[in-house]
Design a protein around this motif. Structure first.
Motif, PDB file in Angstrom:
ATOM      1  N   LYS A  53      46.069  44.745  38.451  1.00  0.00           N
ATOM      2  CA  LYS A  53      45.524  45.003  37.120  1.00  0.00           C
ATOM      3  C   LYS A  53      45.778  46.414  36.607  1.00  0.00           C
ATOM      4  N   LYS A  67      37.949  45.510  32.649  1.00  0.00           N
ATOM      5  CA  LYS A  67      38.458  44.930  33.894  1.00  0.00           C
ATOM      6  C   LYS A  67      37.743  45.507  35.112  1.00  0.00           C
ATOM      7  N   ILE A 118      41.782  49.590  43.960  1.00  0.00           N
ATOM      8  CA  ILE A 118      41.262  48.260  43.625  1.00  0.00           C
ATOM      9  C   ILE A 118      42.110  47.602  42.543  1.00  0.00           C
ATOM     10  N   ASP A 122      45.493  46.567  43.980  1.00  0.00           N
ATOM     11  CA  ASP A 122      45.391  45.386  44.844  1.00  0.00           C
ATOM     12  C   ASP A 122      45.202  44.107  44.040  1.00  0.00           C
ATOM     13  N   GLN A 123      44.557  44.220  42.876  1.00  0.00           N
ATOM     14  CA  GLN A 123      44.319  43.041  42.036  1.00  0.00           C
ATOM     15  C   GLN A 123      45.408  42.828  40.989  1.00  0.00           C
TER      16      GLN A 123
END
Length: 269
Positions: free
Chosen positions: A223, A66, A217, A220-221
């Motif tokens: 994931k 990912k 990151i 925020d996604q």
């Protein structure tokens, strides 16, 4: 199956980033590749480093990661933008996080950077630091003796101390109050580097700041892993697996699974 975070380096240096990711994000699965057969990257031509990085990314893509983390400063300087243009997942380097950490710590505005010849000659740290703070003063020096010492597992010895002391001439006693370890191999030598530089100089490793950027990151996604079980990490190298495994176990304080890699024709690029 849980998607892993793929982390690559020229050798064992990126394990410093792995350790921080394990600490900050204990639920995340990691697939790591150390290109120990072709380390160090620092003295190599940029075109060669770019090709090697593309080959490793091509190998790691089969694990459906990912995120890709280029935990090698030389490869970050040369290949970060290229890899970002070729994959559809986030790609994180280690230079900007390290620069950001130094800007936050310096009191005098004088920052030192040590790294491989490739990293120092690229000017990537100078550019990142001045982008964040234009008035910063940067003193940079290549330390080509360090990576071979680390790849041999020679972290503390008379040879190591002599190599560090001779390499840091010109930085010791200067105006810097922060020294960026601009190669992920260098934290293995942090005790010796600190001993030579003295307590008035703060050592900056990009590993913890890079792990924070990874966390931000992925959050925020949406994931971030929510798996409860402890993930099983996967470690690969292109050279002698015995030395790699010995250093990895020592640094990570745990047994690791290790799969030596047979190079394939790269499909990326």
């Amino acid at each position: 199956m849980q998607q892993p975070i793929a982390i690559l380096d020229s050798g064992v240096g990126g394990l410093t980033v792995v350790k921080e990711v394990m600490r900050q994000l204990p639920r995340e699965k990691i697939i790591y590749f150390g290109d120990t057969a072709r380390a160090p990257y620092g003295p190599r031509p940029s075109e060669e480093v770019l090709r090697f990085t593309r080959e490793i990314v091509d190998y790691l893509i089969q694990y459906d990661p990912k995120m890709i983390v280029i935990a090698c400063n030389t490869a970050t300087a040369v290949a970060l933008q290229d890899i970002r243009s070729k994959v559809n997942i986030p790609v994180v380097g280690v230079i900007y996080p390290g620069a950001r950490a130094a800007i936050g710590r310096t009191q005098t505005g004088y920052v030192g950077v040590i790294g491989t010849e490739g990293t120092i000659n690229s000017g990537a740290y100078d550019a990142a630091l001045k982008r964040l703070r234009p008035d910063i003063e940067v003193l940079s020096k290549a330390c080509p003796k360090f990576v071979p010492l680390v790849e041999r597992g020679n972290f503390r010895s008379a040879e190591t101390y002599d190599a560090v002391e001779s390499s840091l001439i010109g930085l010791k006693g200067s105006s810097i109050d922060c020294l960026i370890l601009g190669c992920t191999h260098y934290p293995y030598l942090a005790d010796t580097i600190s001993e030579v530089m003295g307590p008035e100089v703060t050592l900056i490793s990009s590993a913890d700041e890079t792990a924070r950027e990874i966390s931000t990151i992925l959050h925020d996604q949406g994931k971030l892993s929510r798996n409860e079980p402890v993930p099983i990490h996967h470690f690969c190298c292109s050279g002698d697996p015995r030395m790699f495994k010995s250093i990895a176990q020592q640094w990570l304080n745990k047994e690791i699974e290790l799969t030596p890699v047979v190079w394939q024709v790269p499909k990326i690029g």
